[in-house]
Design a protein around this motif. Structure first.
Motif, PDB file in Angstrom:
ATOM      1  N   LEU A 127      71.666 101.270  48.769  1.00 60.66           N
ATOM      2  CA  LEU A 127      71.878 102.555  48.107  1.00 60.66           C
ATOM      3  C   LEU A 127      71.687 102.351  46.609  1.00 60.66           C
ATOM      4  O   LEU A 127      72.379 101.527  45.997  1.00 60.66           O
ATOM      5  CB  LEU A 127      73.295 103.063  48.390  1.00 60.66           C
ATOM      6  N   PRO A 128      70.724 103.076  45.984  1.00 62.75           N
ATOM      7  CA  PRO A 128      70.502 102.921  44.536  1.00 62.75           C
ATOM      8  C   PRO A 128      71.790 103.138  43.756  1.00 62.75           C
ATOM      9  O   PRO A 128      72.520 104.097  44.002  1.00 62.75           O
ATOM     10  CB  PRO A 128      69.454 104.000  44.228  1.00 62.75           C
ATOM     11  N   GLU A 129      72.056 102.257  42.824  1.00 64.32           N
ATOM     12  CA  GLU A 129      73.290 102.337  42.045  1.00 64.32           C
ATOM     13  C   GLU A 129      73.123 103.278  40.863  1.00 64.32           C
ATOM     14  O   GLU A 129      72.019 103.572  40.413  1.00 64.32           O
ATOM     15  CB  GLU A 129      73.675 100.941  41.556  1.00 64.32           C
ATOM     16  N   GLY A 130      74.284 103.718  40.365  1.00 65.35           N
ATOM     17  CA  GLY A 130      74.293 104.523  39.147  1.00 65.35           C
ATOM     18  C   GLY A 130      73.710 105.906  39.296  1.00 65.35           C
ATOM     19  O   GLY A 130      73.239 106.495  38.323  1.00 65.35           O
ATOM     20  N   ASN A 136      77.481 107.165  49.785  1.00 68.73           N
ATOM     21  CA  ASN A 136      78.190 106.982  48.525  1.00 68.73           C
ATOM     22  C   ASN A 136      79.659 107.359  48.676  1.00 68.73           C
ATOM     23  O   ASN A 136      80.554 106.673  48.161  1.00 68.73           O
ATOM     24  CB  ASN A 136      77.533 107.824  47.434  1.00 68.73           C
ATOM     25  N   LYS A 137      79.916 108.438  49.413  1.00 71.32           N
ATOM     26  CA  LYS A 137      81.294 108.868  49.654  1.00 71.32           C
ATOM     27  C   LYS A 137      82.057 107.822  50.467  1.00 71.32           C
ATOM     28  O   LYS A 137      83.216 107.499  50.167  1.00 71.32           O
ATOM     29  CB  LYS A 137      81.287 110.215  50.389  1.00 71.32           C
ATOM     30  N   LEU A 161      86.221 101.511  48.615  1.00 70.38           N
ATOM     31  CA  LEU A 161      86.720 100.945  47.365  1.00 70.38           C
ATOM     32  C   LEU A 161      88.141 101.411  47.084  1.00 70.38           C
ATOM     33  O   LEU A 161      88.982 100.628  46.635  1.00 70.38           O
ATOM     34  CB  LEU A 161      85.794 101.329  46.203  1.00 70.38           C
ATOM     35  N   GLU A 162      88.406 102.691  47.348  1.00 74.08           N
ATOM     36  CA  GLU A 162      89.747 103.228  47.137  1.00 74.08           C
ATOM     37  C   GLU A 162      90.743 102.579  48.095  1.00 74.08           C
ATOM     38  O   GLU A 162      91.885 102.264  47.705  1.00 74.08           O
ATOM     39  CB  GLU A 162      89.727 104.751  47.345  1.00 74.08           C
TER      40      GLU A 162
END
Length: 344
Positions: A66-69, A136-137, A143-144
């Protein structure tokens, strides 16, 4: 690796319905151009089978990379490239299937090439962006979850550290008292050693953060028995704990440092008798445990802060319940009052 949105139960019907609508619209459009139903269906199936493959391919690719940023222009570029390659493939492969009138069908393919290219780009791009947002979600949720797990582990480690600091603090005081009684009152010293052993054994067994109030009171009584050996008749205590609150849960060893603090400031600077009272009541959705002890304002002037014991209690309550207002102190004439509030 994230779970594909195509496996999501709520997404499948929407995706299927969209594809059915697009295929139906494609068949209707080709029919309006004068081609038979058979040709229209075959043309639609060729186009949407290849586009579906493109969507699946880009979905799987985004699952692993997944492309970052927020670089969504990269995804748009992928989508456009796939759309171009797919439509060139359709343009050259379809005539080889000998569908209907070859010349008329080739003319249709040529005239509709850029329209199909634009439409396929929109479809692939739409699916790609949905996949990107979905993955991304999921990554943010992971991460959370890791952040919460890390905070939980840090909190548990700090709570364990706070509890471990309490035990040596009390143990040193008790050993000093036993040492002073060894020669003057050896029987009392032996009794105190046995009581200290019982107290520490109960402390070691308590690995959970919470315990019932009745068990906490029993543990407190063991501590008071030790202190009464030290101070004799000078120390009097009263504990008022109604039956309806005995099975409520409180943090382990939350009362001992409070009562130890009460003894320290109530007895150390006086030769007379004192009484320390502990009272438990329910107030709204809180269990309130109030400790009262007399103090001499001349010998015990007000100090900044709460001292080690009460600061330890306040920090433990804050870690367990995420609130900073669960310990309060007050004075009423020569009575020092400590209240802790346990959310239910």
């Amino acid at each position: 690796m994230s779970l594909s949105q195509f496996k999501n139960i709520g997404f499948k019907p929407s995706f299927t319905l969209l594809w059915v609508m697009c295929v139906s619209l494609h068949i209707f459009t080709v029919r309006m151009l004068g081609f038979s139903l058979e040709i229209s269906v075959i043309d639609a199936l060729i186009f949407y089978c290849i586009i579906s493959g493109d969507c699946w391919l880009i979905s799987r690719s985004l699952n692993y990379y997944l492309p970052e940023g927020g670089k969504f222009y990269v995804i748009i570029g992928w989508s456009f490239t796939l759309a171009v390659i797919s439509n060139i493939f359709i343009y050259f492969i379809s005539p080889l299937l000998n569908i209907g009138d070859g010349d008329a069908y080739r003319q249709y393919l040529a005239s509709s090439f850029f329209i199909k290219l634009a439409f396929s780009f929109l479809l692939i791009g739409w699916v790609s962006l949905i996949c990107a947002f979905w993955y991304n979600k999921q990554e943010e949720e992971r991460l959370e979850e890791r952040r919460r797990e890390s905070e939980k582990l840090n909190k548990e480690a700090e709570l364990a550290s706070l509890r471990e600091k309490l035990q040596p603090h009390f143990l040193f005081n008790s050993l000093n008292s036993i040492s002073s009684l060894t020669f003057s009152q050896p029987e009392q010293a032996r009794k105190m050693i046995q009581q200290l052993s019982d107290f520490l054994r109960g402390t070691i067994k308590k690995d959970d953060q919470l315990t019932s109030l009745s068990q906490e009171i029993q543990h407190l009584q063991l501590y008071l028995d030790i202190e009464k050996v030290r101070f004799g008749s000078r120390l009097n205590t009263s504990i008022n704990c109604p039956c309806e609150v005995e099975e409520l849960y409180v943090p382990n060893m939350i009362l001992q440092p409070i009562v130890e603090n009460a003894i320290k400031f109530g007895l150390y600077n006086t030769l007379g008798e004192i009484e320390i009272s502990v009272r438990c009541v329910l107030e709204n959705d809180l269990l309130v445990i109030e400790t009262r002890n007399p103090f001499d304002p001349e010998n015990c002037p007000p100090k900044k802060g709460l001292g080690f014991g009460l600061e330890n209690v306040k920090r433990r309550l804050s870690l367990l319940y995420n609130r900073n207002n669960l310990l309060k102190t007050d004075t009423d004439n020569n009575i020092f009052i400590t209240r802790i509030f346990i959310p239910l």
